[in-house]
Design a protein around this motif. Sequence first.
Motif, short mmCIF file in Angstrom:
data_model
loop_
_atom_site.label_atom_id
_atom_site.label_comp_id
_atom_site.label_asym_id
_atom_site.label_seq_id
_atom_site.Cartn_x
_atom_site.Cartn_y
_atom_site.Cartn_z
N GLY A 1 6.77 2.45 -4.22
CA GLY A 1 5.98 3.47 -3.52
C GLY A 1 4.57 3.01 -3.20
N ILE A 2 3.92 2.40 -4.17
CA ILE A 2 2.54 1.93 -3.92
C ILE A 2 2.54 0.89 -2.81
CG2 ILE A 2 0.51 0.82 -4.92
CD1 ILE A 2 1.56 1.73 -7.70
N THR B 1 -9.62 2.41 -18.37
CA THR B 1 -8.17 2.25 -18.45
C THR B 1 -7.56 2.91 -17.22
OG1 THR B 1 -8.27 2.32 -20.86
CG2 THR B 1 -6.14 2.81 -19.85
N VAL B 2 -6.58 2.24 -16.61
CA VAL B 2 -6.01 2.80 -15.38
C VAL B 2 -4.52 3.08 -15.50
CG1 VAL B 2 -7.65 1.70 -13.83
CG2 VAL B 2 -5.52 0.51 -14.40
N GLU B 3 -4.08 4.02 -14.68
CA GLU B 3 -2.67 4.24 -14.39
C GLU B 3 -2.23 3.18 -13.38
OE1 GLU B 3 -0.14 5.74 -15.12
OE2 GLU B 3 -0.60 7.60 -16.20
N SER B 4 -0.93 3.16 -13.11
CA SER B 4 -0.37 2.16 -12.20
C SER B 4 -0.97 2.20 -10.80
CB SER B 4 1.14 2.37 -12.06
OG SER B 4 1.74 2.41 -13.32
N GLY B 5 -1.23 3.39 -10.29
CA GLY B 5 -1.73 3.53 -8.92
C GLY B 5 -3.02 2.75 -8.70
N PRO B 6 -4.10 3.14 -9.37
CA PRO B 6 -5.35 2.40 -9.18
C PRO B 6 -5.24 0.94 -9.62
CG PRO B 6 -5.63 4.21 -10.78
CD PRO B 6 -4.28 4.35 -10.18
N GLY B 7 -4.44 0.66 -10.66
CA GLY B 7 -4.26 -0.73 -11.10
C GLY B 7 -3.71 -1.60 -9.99
N HIS B 8 -2.74 -1.07 -9.26
CA HIS B 8 -2.13 -1.85 -8.18
C HIS B 8 -2.99 -1.90 -6.93
CE1 HIS B 8 1.49 -2.50 -10.44
NE2 HIS B 8 1.90 -3.28 -9.47
N LEU B 9 -3.60 -0.79 -6.57
CA LEU B 9 -4.48 -0.81 -5.39
C LEU B 9 -5.52 -1.90 -5.56
CD1 LEU B 9 -4.97 2.95 -4.57
CD2 LEU B 9 -3.79 1.21 -3.21
#
Lengths: 400, 400
Positions: free
Chosen positions: A254-255, A66-74
């Motif tokens: 930001g990402i 399960t991921v947070e937004s940061g790794p999910g978007h990268l």
Amino acid sequence: MDLQFLQDLIVPAQTKIAMIIMDGLGGLPLEPGGKAELETARTPNLDALAAQSALGLTMPVGPGITVESGPGHLSIFGYDPIQYRIGRGMLEAVGIDFELGPNDVAARGNFCAMDAAGVVTDRRAGRIPTQASRELAKLLTTKIDDVEFFVETVKEHRLAIIVRGTGLGVALTGSDPLRNGVPPLPVRALKSDSEKTARLVNQFIKRARSLLADKHPANMILVRGFDHHPGFPKFPELFGLRAAAIAVNSTYRGIAKLVGMQVLKVEGSAVADEFTTLEKNWNDFDFFYLHVKNTDLAGEDGDFARKVRVIEEVDALLPRLLALKPDVVIVGGDHSTPAVLKSHSWHPVPTLLYAKYVRADGIAEFGERACARGSLGVLPAKDLMPIALANAQRLTKFGA
Amino acid sequence: MDLQFLQDLIVPAQTKIAMIIMDGLGGLPLEPGGKAELETARTPNLDALAAQSALGLTMPVGPGITVESGPGHLSIFGYDPIQYRIGRGMLEAVGIDFELGPNDVAARGNFCAMDAAGVVTDRRAGRIPTQASRELAKLLTTKIDDVEFFVETVKEHRLAIIVRGTGLGVALTGSDPLRNGVPPLPVRALKSDSEKTARLVNQFIKRARSLLADKHPANMILVRGFDHHPGFPKFPELFGLRAAAIAVNSTYRGIAKLVGMQVLKVEGSAVADEFTTLEKNWNDFDFFYLHVKNTDLAGEDGDFARKVRVIEEVDALLPRLLALKPDVVIVGGDHSTPAVLKSHSWHPVPTLLYAKYVRADGIAEFGERACARGSLGVLPAKDLMPIALANAQRLTKFGA
């Protein structure tokens, strides 16, 4: 397949790629044997596009994760999120357009409520209004020894805290206990190069506590996620794409900025406003990332019906994108947020990829089980970008 | 995604995972267009569970690769079997509860029959009775120079040979030619650090030949698979699970012990006895591995009908597991053993994963082609553990 390998194959083309990311798109049925949110939604436009698309399910990081937004978007931007990591504070700081220096340390902060015994009673300080938060943040901006602390409100109780000075390592534990009913934790250095940062941050927190003493419910701050600017390779240079980001929420802005996309101004905050921004800027970019936040918020709130409605709202706007004649369209998500779980989850994310020369599966339905039958299979989300680039005729042959 | 990455995400939970492994489960039809063993078996309980599960096909190591039990099991336990290797001798030694020292070398041995010309005529010495094997093994336990040789019967002709001393490398070829009709091979050192071992093992074999001269059909030994204790990271610590293994056969008890599982005592040797052990110990562990050997034996014997019956036997016992209300159930295998091939094979293994929040495929059938349509796709077997942990709510978010 690393980014350098891919970059070496990039060739120019007059094609446009549009990526519609519904945050937390993947879901689950409310009852065993039932339909998930996307399967429940009435989506005639997505279904028609699905029929001309390749379908699959994306994994942001790997099976079960399960991921947070940061790794999910990268990952959907083509970066391996295990190799390329971003601290949460950095996302917040970049998202509010804070001009970061190369040695600055950024952390995520929260105003919180604390009782007389020093126990955190509300990690979100009753979600104080943004304007009140800004006033309090001004009180906290300070200098300790040779180090400056900038405190900026992101939204409501959420803060970006930027620490500027020299010799500031970022191997630190956070002070946020991540739950109510316990006291904040001391910030500890995990490596000797971060001892100075730990010492000063603890002083800063002590000072904040004293300054905020009579400001209940925002009478304390919690800090976590310390990081330097990661200095990732830039998306436009990696992939040879003039890339634009359309997002309302600061984290996603930001990402996108961290990977070098141009973040466009959106007039208003509705999904329709984002589509208007897309239309206005269509001629000036090769790649568009358009982010829809409310699918995730509805999922987090456990509101199945609202998540369905947000998906239907996006479906109704889809013809405006298709009218622009994009060469490649991806519709997917950064992770799943099933309403039944009220949180991000590990379930792979339904995804469609439309292009003129895609090998279409002929499945006229966009949903979890339809995508499980698709020819993209269950794939790492970072594989979407190479497939999109190929379909945009922007990759040359390997081994020529 | 390595084990350290996963370990960092582990959080505690009050959930239980049960993994039923039918050895060599995957099969093939007897005739083109026919049904494989699992597809032929009448399995109403597995089919009903499949309807509420995610289905897929696991690859123990990679596409096209056929495995022995060691790597097949390491993979379903979440270890990359290319990175984590176990010698066969080590499996045998651990399986019979031999107390290994840290520098001990273990090898797999066989009693065999040899003719006057020195040609191996039966690599299994007519599968001599275990008791007779034990008597002969006692003759062979000895000391040469400063090095001790322990010879222990595993079962029938199968031996564990433990070499105890100093300076004993394990880069050695075996003496077992792996077929009848040829002489045993000399043991050769592949690296200089293993020359002492090679010299002493060859002396040991020569001595054994002389001691066994009048013991036909067990008048010689064959030796292979030299290794030290691998010292793998322990499954219970990696995954935060109190882990129990239920297996009758020593090899599987050995693998489970090598990764740090507690190996439970089974009263009797039937699959039903294993389920009784499961029930008795249900409250004391978080993870159960239950191994069914006879699917593989039937496959190896080319006995399609018997393999079908063993699968039906497991199906009939499944309700006893489900009555315990496990949070996550995996039913799968360590590799395929199609009766038509009479051997292990490379074919991916039908697998189901049931949990409350699994995204069920709604396919009410457990079989090779049903699993090929499942949403888990064709996946590395080592990915099962992260998916199981996620479904057991034992993994936190990445990137918080």
